[in-house]
Design a protein around this motif. Structure first.
Motif, short mmCIF file in Angstrom:
data_model
loop_
_atom_site.label_atom_id
_atom_site.label_comp_id
_atom_site.label_asym_id
_atom_site.label_seq_id
_atom_site.Cartn_x
_atom_site.Cartn_y
_atom_site.Cartn_z
N THR A 63 0.95 -1.33 -0.17
CA THR A 63 -0.01 0.12 0.07
C THR A 63 0.84 1.27 -0.15
N TYR A 64 0.64 2.14 -0.79
CA TYR A 64 1.37 3.43 -0.97
C TYR A 64 0.47 4.80 -0.38
N ALA A 65 1.02 5.59 0.05
CA ALA A 65 0.36 6.89 0.16
C ALA A 65 0.21 7.52 -1.19
N ASP A 66 -1.11 8.13 -1.35
CA ASP A 66 -1.36 8.57 -2.61
C ASP A 66 -0.33 9.68 -3.02
N SER A 67 0.52 10.45 -2.41
CA SER A 67 1.31 11.36 -3.03
C SER A 67 2.72 10.49 -3.16
N MET A 68 2.77 9.24 -2.89
CA MET A 68 4.25 8.54 -2.83
C MET A 68 3.99 7.40 -4.08
N LYS A 69 3.06 7.54 -4.87
CA LYS A 69 2.69 6.41 -5.79
C LYS A 69 3.43 6.75 -6.98
N GLY A 70 4.21 5.71 -7.59
CA GLY A 70 4.86 5.89 -8.60
C GLY A 70 6.41 6.43 -8.89
N ARG A 71 6.99 6.59 -7.62
CA ARG A 71 8.41 6.97 -7.52
C ARG A 71 8.96 5.85 -6.31
N PHE A 72 8.28 5.25 -5.69
CA PHE A 72 8.58 4.56 -4.52
C PHE A 72 7.94 3.24 -4.61
N THR A 73 9.08 2.23 -4.32
CA THR A 73 8.73 0.61 -4.29
C THR A 73 9.32 0.12 -2.93
N ILE A 74 8.19 -0.57 -2.37
CA ILE A 74 8.69 -1.16 -0.96
C ILE A 74 8.77 -2.53 -1.20
N SER A 75 9.81 -3.26 -0.50
CA SER A 75 9.84 -4.47 -0.69
C SER A 75 10.31 -5.32 0.75
N ARG A 76 10.30 -6.53 0.72
CA ARG A 76 10.86 -7.28 1.74
C ARG A 76 11.35 -8.36 1.58
N ASP A 77 12.41 -9.07 2.25
CA ASP A 77 12.95 -10.21 2.25
C ASP A 77 12.57 -11.08 3.58
N ASN A 78 11.75 -11.54 3.75
CA ASN A 78 11.20 -12.26 5.10
C ASN A 78 12.36 -13.28 5.58
N ALA A 79 13.17 -14.12 4.64
CA ALA A 79 14.33 -14.80 5.18
C ALA A 79 15.36 -14.02 5.84
N ALA A 80 15.55 -12.91 5.18
CA ALA A 80 16.79 -12.11 5.63
C ALA A 80 16.14 -10.90 6.48
N ASN A 81 14.85 -11.03 7.06
CA ASN A 81 14.39 -9.99 8.02
C ASN A 81 14.71 -8.56 7.52
N MET A 82 14.45 -8.47 6.20
CA MET A 82 14.80 -6.85 5.67
C MET A 82 13.76 -6.35 5.06
N VAL A 83 13.58 -5.04 5.13
CA VAL A 83 12.58 -4.43 4.21
C VAL A 83 13.37 -3.16 3.54
N TYR A 84 12.75 -2.99 2.36
CA TYR A 84 13.58 -2.01 1.58
C TYR A 84 12.76 -0.89 1.01
N LEU A 85 13.28 0.07 0.72
CA LEU A 85 12.49 1.28 -0.09
C LEU A 85 13.39 1.87 -1.10
N HIS A 86 12.92 1.71 -2.46
CA HIS A 86 13.69 2.25 -3.54
C HIS A 86 12.77 3.47 -3.84
N ILE A 87 13.60 4.53 -4.24
CA ILE A 87 13.11 5.89 -4.63
C ILE A 87 13.68 5.84 -5.74
N ASN A 88 12.75 6.51 -6.92
CA ASN A 88 13.21 6.73 -8.17
C ASN A 88 12.44 7.29 -9.19
N PRO A 89 12.57 8.74 -9.49
CA PRO A 89 13.64 9.40 -9.39
C PRO A 89 13.64 10.42 -8.10
N LEU A 90 14.63 10.72 -7.60
CA LEU A 90 14.61 11.32 -6.17
C LEU A 90 14.41 12.92 -6.48
N LYS A 91 13.68 13.70 -5.73
CA LYS A 91 13.46 14.82 -5.84
C LYS A 91 13.86 15.88 -4.73
#
Length: 115
Positions: free
Chosen positions: A58-86
């Protein structure tokens, strides 16, 4: 208790990309939905995105398009990719983990986007 530590922030140029990481440790078996929030100077802390243990996002409306959240449950990690940055992405970014004992926050990491 779950301990969350963010990494990957810093000073970056507008137009570039960045991946933030959040490492979870401790009682990770109780981790449910995880999320990224951000807080710009003088502003409230706002949700950027959240992801369920199964990968539903789920993304906040203002964050849709440039942000990507992902997670690796086996590694206990969550990521946020931002592209392009402003420049307006300049903020402290926080990782949040929902656990059986309540929410757990990381200490946050600064991202500064130069124009």
């Amino acid at each position: 208790q779950v301990h969350l530590v963010e990494s990957g922030g810093g000073i970056v140029q507008a137009g570039g990309s960045l991946r933030l990481s959040c490492a979870a440790s401790g009682s990770v078996y109780s981790l449910g939905t995880m999320a990224w929030y951000r807080q710009a100077p003088g502003e409230e802390r706002d949700m950027v995105a959240e992801i369920s243990p199964g990968g539903s996002t789920t993304y906040a409306d203002s964050m849709k398009g440039r942000f990507t959240i992902s997670r690796d449950n086996a590694a206990n990690m969550v990521y946020l990719h931002i592209n392009p940055l402003k420049p307006e992405d300049t903020a402290v970014y926080f990782c949040l983990g929902h656990t059986a004992l309540g929410p757990s926050w990381g200490e946050g990491i600064q991202v500064t986007v130069s124009s």
